[in-house]
Each structure stands twice: as structure tokens, then as C-alpha cells.
Design a protein around this motif. Structure first.
Motif, mmCIF file in Angstrom:
data_model
loop_
_atom_site.group_PDB
_atom_site.id
_atom_site.type_symbol
_atom_site.label_atom_id
_atom_site.label_comp_id
_atom_site.label_asym_id
_atom_site.label_seq_id
_atom_site.Cartn_x
_atom_site.Cartn_y
_atom_site.Cartn_z
ATOM 1 N N GLU A 203 0.822 -1.213 0.000
ATOM 2 C CA GLU A 203 0.000 0.000 0.000
ATOM 3 C C GLU A 203 0.853 1.259 0.000
ATOM 4 O OE1 GLU A 203 -2.404 -0.441 3.475
ATOM 5 O OE2 GLU A 203 -3.838 -1.802 2.513
ATOM 6 N N GLY A 204 2.039 1.183 0.590
ATOM 7 C CA GLY A 204 2.894 2.357 0.670
ATOM 8 C C GLY A 204 3.643 2.700 -0.601
ATOM 9 N N SER A 205 3.607 1.804 -1.598
ATOM 10 C CA SER A 205 4.306 2.075 -2.867
ATOM 11 C C SER A 205 3.532 1.462 -4.037
ATOM 12 C CB SER A 205 5.732 1.513 -2.821
ATOM 13 O OG SER A 205 5.744 0.176 -2.365
ATOM 14 N N PRO A 206 2.366 2.036 -4.339
ATOM 15 C CA PRO A 206 1.463 1.459 -5.351
ATOM 16 C C PRO A 206 1.769 1.933 -6.778
ATOM 17 C CG PRO A 206 0.394 3.324 -4.308
ATOM 18 C CD PRO A 206 1.740 3.194 -3.647
ATOM 19 N N THR A 207 2.976 1.670 -7.245
ATOM 20 C CA THR A 207 3.410 2.231 -8.523
ATOM 21 C C THR A 207 2.591 1.715 -9.713
ATOM 22 O OG1 THR A 207 5.135 0.532 -8.541
ATOM 23 C CG2 THR A 207 5.769 2.713 -7.794
ATOM 24 N N GLU A 223 7.133 4.144 0.145
ATOM 25 C CA GLU A 223 7.176 3.984 1.599
ATOM 26 C C GLU A 223 6.890 2.533 1.983
ATOM 27 O OE1 GLU A 223 4.142 6.653 2.804
ATOM 28 O OE2 GLU A 223 5.243 8.470 2.237
ATOM 29 N N GLY A 224 7.082 2.239 3.271
ATOM 30 C CA GLY A 224 6.721 0.931 3.797
ATOM 31 C C GLY A 224 7.916 0.029 4.019
ATOM 32 N N ILE A 225 7.653 -1.157 4.590
ATOM 33 C CA ILE A 225 8.740 -2.047 4.969
ATOM 34 C C ILE A 225 9.425 -2.696 3.771
ATOM 35 C CG2 ILE A 225 7.756 -2.563 7.232
ATOM 36 C CD1 ILE A 225 6.841 -5.250 6.107
ATOM 37 N N LEU A 230 10.553 -2.752 -3.416
ATOM 38 C CA LEU A 230 9.297 -2.574 -4.153
ATOM 39 C C LEU A 230 8.848 -1.115 -4.167
ATOM 40 C CD1 LEU A 230 7.202 -5.650 -2.891
ATOM 41 C CD2 LEU A 230 8.776 -5.517 -4.835
ATOM 42 N N ALA A 231 9.782 -0.176 -4.223
ATOM 43 C CA ALA A 231 9.359 1.224 -4.129
ATOM 44 C C ALA A 231 10.141 2.155 -5.047
ATOM 45 C CB ALA A 231 9.459 1.700 -2.685
ATOM 46 N N PRO A 232 10.109 1.932 -6.363
ATOM 47 C CA PRO A 232 10.621 2.962 -7.258
ATOM 48 C C PRO A 232 9.600 4.095 -7.339
ATOM 49 C CG PRO A 232 9.625 1.254 -8.534
ATOM 50 C CD PRO A 232 9.546 0.803 -7.085
#
Length: 317
Positions: A203-207, A223-225, A230-232
Motif C-alpha cells: 500500500e505504501g508504494s502502489p506504482t 514507503e513501507g517495509i 518494491l518502491a521505485p
């Protein structure tokens, strides 16, 4: 679909890189062991790949199909791509410089150094490290290897789709975690609609989730753990038309869902995986994805670059 990313080309790449990568195993589990209704699910254990993730496939594809200058290669990475490029470069005798953001886990940073690459912290997020690596490539002449938005990278990751089909020809549904989209883009290109490919993101990185809603890649939070894998800032341009054509569904899981999946995988089947590696299983375990009665489901466990489990209890005597 981009002309470069076809099943025929993926098959050729699979033959090229096969001597350099592992054929990772499959584990069949029953979801009743995890407190859910009885259902057989296949786990593709790609976290056992060289360098601890699927990324070795794309790294070797780049190094074996492109001309590498004397300055070697450079990559930006949250950790797994950097470890894979460093590993492939070590095996092929090529200098490597890896830029990582400050959110990269110590385990991933140590693995990159352990493969002999030069490690540089280039800002707080992946986008910062990417910008720094691009400047280095211009200044040094090193070959830049993009983590996901590069034809060779998608082709290499697509070989995992070919391997999954060889292992599990009967599956109808495959759950895959998404960061920049190189993995799911290559896999979706391989299957080309023959299997229901489900994208799972934090949910913190819904690219990808935001890109599909907008009809094009757009910026999303990072964002997120699972932010180190998983957060470009946004998904790749090359994978997006593949996603629109061949990804059946995009869904989000919470950090709590991912933590629960990590714990359950360890408790029930002794799999140690990083947050990003557990995200796809989190969709199933949390009930965010509920398969139909006729679905044969497989879940990709894609990365294991995390700190080791500590065994505090004394051995029985």
C-alpha cells in the motif's frame, strides 16, 4: 507489447543464461497449514537464486548480450539488483559500481560488497541513486544496467516465466510482487495471457496500481517495509504496455499483511524471505486475493536478502 520483449526472444535468452543461473525448486503447500481453507498452492522458490533473488537473470542477460567497456558496469538499486549485477560481474570478471539509497538494508549492502563491487550510497531513495549512477556512467564510460526499464532486463526476468511454465504447466494463476515492473513485465510477456497474472504491491508504494488507474506510468509514494525492493518512483515505460495487455489484476497489501506472511512462511515451511519476497504470498494469506474453486494457484517467492534468523534456543542433547 514492445517488439523486443516476446516469448521467442525470452526463450533464446533462457538458453543463453542457463549455464549461469539456478533452476530453482517448487514447493507445494496446503493453505490449511496457514489457517485457511484447504487448497494446494505451489510456491516457486526463486529466493534461492544466485545473489538471493530473481535479479540474477536480468543481470546476466545484460552482461552477456551487451558490450561491456573497460570501465565495467554501473547500476542503481534498492539492493537486490545491485547484488545481482555485482554477482554477475564477479563471475564474468567485470568491474562493477553499485549506487544504493540510504534505505537499503544492511544485509543487501553487505552482499554487494561481498561480491567485490564498489558500493556508493547515492541519496535517500532509489530515484536519487539512479540519478547518481547515470552521472557516473556519463563521467566514467561504464555501462549502465537499469533495474527494470531495459529490454535486456525484462527479457532476463521473463526467463522465470518460462521456468515456471516448465515446472507447473497446469497452473492457471500466478501471484507476483511488483516494484519497477521488470519481473512481472517479463513474466507477463512470456505467458501473454495464457495464465492469469496477478500483481501485488505494498500500500505504501502502489506504482503499478496507480499507473493502471491513470493509463500511464505516474509517480507514486515510496514507503513501507518493502521500500528497499518494491518502491521505485514509477513503473518502467517498457513494461507498462505489457501490463495493460496481460496483467489480469493489480492489488495492494499492507505492511502488516507482509509481516504476517514473512512470519507464516518461516513458522510453517521454514522459508526466510525479505518483505518484498513475501508480498505476493501476503495477498493470499490475508484474503486480499481469494482464488476461485477452479484456479490452480502459484505464488512467486522472489527474494531473500534480509538479516539472518537467529536461533537462540540451545540444541537438544
Amino acid at each position: 507489447m514492445p517488439l523486443e520483449i516476446t516469448p521467442e526472444r525470452i526463450a533464446g535468452i533462457e538458453r543463453l543464461i542457463r549455464p549461469h543461473i539456478r533452476h530453482t525448486p517448487v514447493m507445494r503447500v496446503d493453505m490449511s497449514d496457514f489457517g485457511l481453507a484447504q487448497r494446494a498452492v505451489d510456491l516457486k522458490l526463486e529466493y534461492l537464486q544466485h545473489s538471493g533473488s530473481f535479479k540474477a537473470r536480468g543481470a546476466f542477460t545484460n552482461l552477456l548480450t551487451r558490450t561491456v567497456p573497460a570501465a565495467g558496469v554501473v547500476a542503481a538499486s534498492g539492493g537486490n539488483h545491485g547484488a545481482a549485477v555485482a554477482y554477475a560481474a564477479m563471475r564474468l570478471g567485470v568491474p562493477a559500481t553499485i549506487y544504493v539509497p540510504s534505505v537499503t538494508s544492511p544485509a543487501k549492502a553487505e552482499r554487494i560488497r561481498g561480491y567485490g563491487a564498489k558500493l556508493v550510497v547515492g541519496g535517500e531513495r532509489y530515484a536519487d541513486a539512479l540519478a547518481a549512477s547515470e552521472s557516473f556512467a556519463i563521467e566514467s564510460g561504464a555501462l549502465a544496467i537499469h533495474a527494470f526499464d531495459q529490454p535486456e532486463t525484462l527479457l532476463g526476468q521473463g526467463t522465470l516465466g518460462a521456468e515456471i511454465e516448465a515446472d507447473l504447466p497446469e497452473i492457471t494463476t500466478l501471484l507476483v510482487a511488483v516494484g519497477g515492473g521488470g519481473l512481472i513485465g517479463g513474466i507477463a510477456a512470456w505467458f501473454s495471457g495464457r495464465v492469469k497474472v496477478v500483481a501485488v504491491e505494498p500500500e505504501g508504494s502502489p506504482t503499478l496500481h496507480r499507473a493502471l488507474a491513470a493509463g500511464e506510468p505516474v509517480d507514486a509514494p515510496a514507503e513501507g517495509i518493502a521500500a528497499d525492493s518494491l518502491a521505485p518512483r514509477r513503473v518502467g515505460k517498457l513494461m507498462f504496455p505489457i501490463a495493460e495487455a496481460f496483467i489480469a489484476r493489480s492489488m495492494l497489501v499492507s505492511d502488516d499483511d507482509i509481516r504476517a506472511a514473512q512470519r507464516a512462511l518461516w513458522d510453517k515451511v521454514r522459508i526466510v524471505t525479505e518483505p518484498g519476497g513475501a508480498a505476493a504470498f501476503a495477498a493470499l494469506l490475508s484474503g486480499k486475493y481469494v482464488p476461485g474453486s477452479d484456479e490452480r494457484v502459484a505464488v512467486l517467492i522472489c527474494g531473500a536478502n534480509t538479516t539472518a534468523v537467529t536461533f537462540d534456543e540451545p540444541l537438544a542433547r
